[in-house]
Write a protein that holds these residues in place. Structure first.
Motif, PDB file in Angstrom:
ATOM      1  N   MET A   1     -43.604  28.165  70.301  1.00  0.00           N
ATOM      2  CA  MET A   1     -43.537  28.524  68.853  1.00  0.00           C
ATOM      3  C   MET A   1     -42.145  28.278  68.275  1.00  0.00           C
ATOM      4  SD  MET A   1     -46.665  29.154  67.628  1.00  0.00           S
ATOM      5  CE  MET A   1     -48.142  30.138  67.266  1.00  0.00           C
ATOM      6  N   ALA A   2     -41.891  27.925  67.182  1.00  0.00           N
ATOM      7  CA  ALA A   2     -40.611  27.890  66.401  1.00  0.00           C
ATOM      8  C   ALA A   2     -40.945  28.848  64.985  1.00  0.00           C
ATOM      9  CB  ALA A   2     -40.311  26.651  65.955  1.00  0.00           C
ATOM     10  N   SER A   3     -39.789  28.759  64.387  1.00  0.00           N
ATOM     11  CA  SER A   3     -39.681  29.758  63.083  1.00  0.00           C
ATOM     12  C   SER A   3     -39.404  28.959  61.969  1.00  0.00           C
ATOM     13  CB  SER A   3     -38.548  30.863  63.493  1.00  0.00           C
ATOM     14  OG  SER A   3     -39.216  31.810  64.580  1.00  0.00           O
ATOM     15  N   ILE A   4     -40.100  29.747  61.036  1.00  0.00           N
ATOM     16  CA  ILE A   4     -39.702  29.548  59.525  1.00  0.00           C
ATOM     17  C   ILE A   4     -38.990  30.899  59.240  1.00  0.00           C
ATOM     18  CG2 ILE A   4     -40.333  29.133  57.205  1.00  0.00           C
ATOM     19  CD1 ILE A   4     -42.602  27.307  58.346  1.00  0.00           C
ATOM     20  N   GLY A   5     -37.927  30.837  58.333  1.00  0.00           N
ATOM     21  CA  GLY A   5     -37.322  32.113  57.831  1.00  0.00           C
ATOM     22  C   GLY A   5     -37.158  32.243  56.318  1.00  0.00           C
TER      23      GLY A   5
ATOM     24  N   ASN B   1     -34.014  25.042  64.146  1.00  0.00           N
ATOM     25  CA  ASN B   1     -33.641  23.865  64.730  1.00  0.00           C
ATOM     26  C   ASN B   1     -33.320  24.066  66.105  1.00  0.00           C
ATOM     27  OD1 ASN B   1     -31.133  24.550  64.456  1.00  0.00           O
ATOM     28  ND2 ASN B   1     -30.525  22.908  63.028  1.00  0.00           N
ATOM     29  N   GLY B   2     -33.380  25.018  66.877  1.00  0.00           N
ATOM     30  CA  GLY B   2     -32.999  25.054  68.081  1.00  0.00           C
ATOM     31  C   GLY B   2     -31.437  25.718  68.338  1.00  0.00           C
ATOM     32  N   ASP B   3     -30.765  25.370  67.218  1.00  0.00           N
ATOM     33  CA  ASP B   3     -29.127  25.979  67.060  1.00  0.00           C
ATOM     34  C   ASP B   3     -28.999  26.825  66.127  1.00  0.00           C
ATOM     35  OD1 ASP B   3     -28.132  24.414  69.105  1.00  0.00           O
ATOM     36  OD2 ASP B   3     -27.771  22.618  67.926  1.00  0.00           O
ATOM     37  N   GLY B   4     -30.038  27.440  65.626  1.00  0.00           N
ATOM     38  CA  GLY B   4     -30.079  28.694  64.471  1.00  0.00           C
ATOM     39  C   GLY B   4     -30.720  27.733  63.407  1.00  0.00           C
ATOM     40  N   PHE B   5     -30.692  28.328  62.120  1.00  0.00           N
ATOM     41  CA  PHE B   5     -31.420  28.150  61.147  1.00  0.00           C
ATOM     42  C   PHE B   5     -31.038  27.132  60.079  1.00  0.00           C
ATOM     43  CE2 PHE B   5     -33.715  31.693  62.395  1.00  0.00           C
ATOM     44  CZ  PHE B   5     -35.016  31.480  62.290  1.00  0.00           C
TER      45      PHE B   5
ATOM     46  N   VAL C   1     -31.171  25.568  56.556  1.00  0.00           N
ATOM     47  CA  VAL C   1     -31.753  25.901  55.047  1.00  0.00           C
ATOM     48  C   VAL C   1     -32.300  24.705  54.351  1.00  0.00           C
ATOM     49  CG1 VAL C   1     -31.321  26.384  52.739  1.00  0.00           C
ATOM     50  CG2 VAL C   1     -30.079  27.925  54.669  1.00  0.00           C
ATOM     51  N   ILE C   2     -33.617  24.721  54.196  1.00  0.00           N
ATOM     52  CA  ILE C   2     -34.554  23.894  53.450  1.00  0.00           C
ATOM     53  C   ILE C   2     -34.575  23.963  51.886  1.00  0.00           C
ATOM     54  CG2 ILE C   2     -36.667  22.816  53.490  1.00  0.00           C
ATOM     55  CD1 ILE C   2     -35.345  22.374  56.282  1.00  0.00           C
ATOM     56  N   HIS C   3     -34.542  25.252  51.598  1.00  0.00           N
ATOM     57  CA  HIS C   3     -34.610  25.541  50.055  1.00  0.00           C
ATOM     58  C   HIS C   3     -33.974  26.672  49.878  1.00  0.00           C
ATOM     59  CE1 HIS C   3     -36.629  26.095  46.213  1.00  0.00           C
ATOM     60  NE2 HIS C   3     -36.603  27.483  46.566  1.00  0.00           N
ATOM     61  N   PRO C   4     -33.099  26.720  48.790  1.00  0.00           N
ATOM     62  CA  PRO C   4     -32.940  25.746  47.836  1.00  0.00           C
ATOM     63  C   PRO C   4     -31.914  24.702  48.452  1.00  0.00           C
ATOM     64  CG  PRO C   4     -31.646  27.624  47.165  1.00  0.00           C
ATOM     65  CD  PRO C   4     -32.528  28.025  48.327  1.00  0.00           C
ATOM     66  N   SER C   5     -31.954  23.456  47.911  1.00  0.00           N
ATOM     67  CA  SER C   5     -31.168  22.255  48.406  1.00  0.00           C
ATOM     68  C   SER C   5     -29.550  22.709  48.296  1.00  0.00           C
ATOM     69  CB  SER C   5     -31.524  21.093  47.957  1.00  0.00           C
ATOM     70  OG  SER C   5     -31.329  20.814  46.763  1.00  0.00           O
ATOM     71  N   ASN C   6     -29.063  23.433  47.328  1.00  0.00           N
ATOM     72  CA  ASN C   6     -27.989  23.543  47.192  1.00  0.00           C
ATOM     73  C   ASN C   6     -27.598  24.849  47.681  1.00  0.00           C
ATOM     74  OD1 ASN C   6     -28.999  25.281  45.398  1.00  0.00           O
ATOM     75  ND2 ASN C   6     -27.978  24.946  43.528  1.00  0.00           N
ATOM     76  N   TYR C   7     -28.096  25.522  48.361  1.00  0.00           N
ATOM     77  CA  TYR C   7     -27.499  26.655  48.908  1.00  0.00           C
ATOM     78  C   TYR C   7     -26.297  26.728  49.787  1.00  0.00           C
ATOM     79  CZ  TYR C   7     -28.141  31.344  51.299  1.00  0.00           C
ATOM     80  OH  TYR C   7     -27.586  32.558  51.761  1.00  0.00           O
ATOM     81  N   GLU C   8     -25.508  27.774  49.658  1.00  0.00           N
ATOM     82  CA  GLU C   8     -24.139  27.466  50.492  1.00  0.00           C
ATOM     83  C   GLU C   8     -23.748  28.724  51.164  1.00  0.00           C
ATOM     84  OE1 GLU C   8     -20.975  26.043  47.794  1.00  0.00           O
ATOM     85  OE2 GLU C   8     -22.060  24.464  47.091  1.00  0.00           O
ATOM     86  N   GLY C   9     -24.652  29.764  51.187  1.00  0.00           N
ATOM     87  CA  GLY C   9     -24.536  30.960  52.038  1.00  0.00           C
ATOM     88  C   GLY C   9     -24.855  31.048  53.259  1.00  0.00           C
ATOM     89  N   GLU C  10     -24.796  32.004  53.940  1.00  0.00           N
ATOM     90  CA  GLU C  10     -25.212  32.412  55.325  1.00  0.00           C
ATOM     91  C   GLU C  10     -26.884  32.357  55.494  1.00  0.00           C
ATOM     92  OE1 GLU C  10     -23.081  31.839  57.850  1.00  0.00           O
ATOM     93  OE2 GLU C  10     -21.740  31.234  56.459  1.00  0.00           O
ATOM     94  N   PHE C  11     -27.019  32.165  56.608  1.00  0.00           N
ATOM     95  CA  PHE C  11     -28.524  32.527  56.871  1.00  0.00           C
ATOM     96  C   PHE C  11     -28.270  33.069  58.211  1.00  0.00           C
ATOM     97  CE2 PHE C  11     -33.120  32.154  57.652  1.00  0.00           C
ATOM     98  CZ  PHE C  11     -33.566  32.506  56.768  1.00  0.00           C
ATOM     99  N   ASP C  12     -27.910  34.186  58.324  1.00  0.00           N
ATOM    100  CA  ASP C  12     -27.512  34.815  59.592  1.00  0.00           C
ATOM    101  C   ASP C  12     -28.186  36.136  59.596  1.00  0.00           C
ATOM    102  OD1 ASP C  12     -26.025  32.571  60.579  1.00  0.00           O
ATOM    103  OD2 ASP C  12     -24.146  33.495  59.646  1.00  0.00           O
ATOM    104  N   LEU C  13     -28.439  36.796  61.098  1.00  0.00           N
ATOM    105  CA  LEU C  13     -28.612  37.926  61.248  1.00  0.00           C
ATOM    106  C   LEU C  13     -27.553  38.902  61.417  1.00  0.00           C
ATOM    107  CD1 LEU C  13     -31.860  37.926  63.364  1.00  0.00           C
ATOM    108  CD2 LEU C  13     -31.880  38.369  60.926  1.00  0.00           C
TER     109      LEU C  13
END
Length: 109
Positions: free
Chosen positions: A1-5, A91-95, A97-109
């Motif tokens: 199984m893989a993840s969507i966040g 994607n196997g190397d971390g997350f 971002v798919i949406h929004p396309s212009n997102y520039e922040g971090e997606f980290d825990l």
């Protein structure tokens, strides 16, 4: 199984009710007929008090558009999650971002 966040910053929400951590994945699981399931949540370490809701599925690339459509079309406690949320797939190397396309922040825990 893989993840969507799904990352939710409470400062961008009309109603930052913490029950969303259950309501959103339950609705997505219901509308995808169990193809996308609740996989818990955690708090982001980015200093925004954001939470990340995790969803598991066999093929996140296949189901991410369905998840985005649900977020676009459903109301979650007076919040439009599509407008305020950040959606990424593992994607196997971390997350990535798919949406929004212009997102520039971090997606980290």
């Amino acid at each position: 199984m893989a993840s969507i966040g799904i990352k939710l910053d409470p400062s961008k929400m009309n109603n930052p009710d913490l029950d969303l951590r259950y309501i959103i994945p339950n609705k997505i699981e219901e509308l995808t007929k169990g193809a996308v399931e609740d996989d818990g949540y955690d708090y982001s370490s980015d200093g925004t008090n954001s939470i990340i809701i995790f969803l598991s599925c066999e093929n996140p690339k296949k189901y991410v558009n369905e998840v985005l459509n649900i977020l676009r079309n459903e109301d979650f406690l007076n919040n439009n999650i599509y407008e305020v949320g950040v959606v990424a797939i593992d994607n196997g190397d971390g997350f990535k971002v798919i949406h929004p396309s212009n997102y520039e922040g971090e997606f980290d825990l």
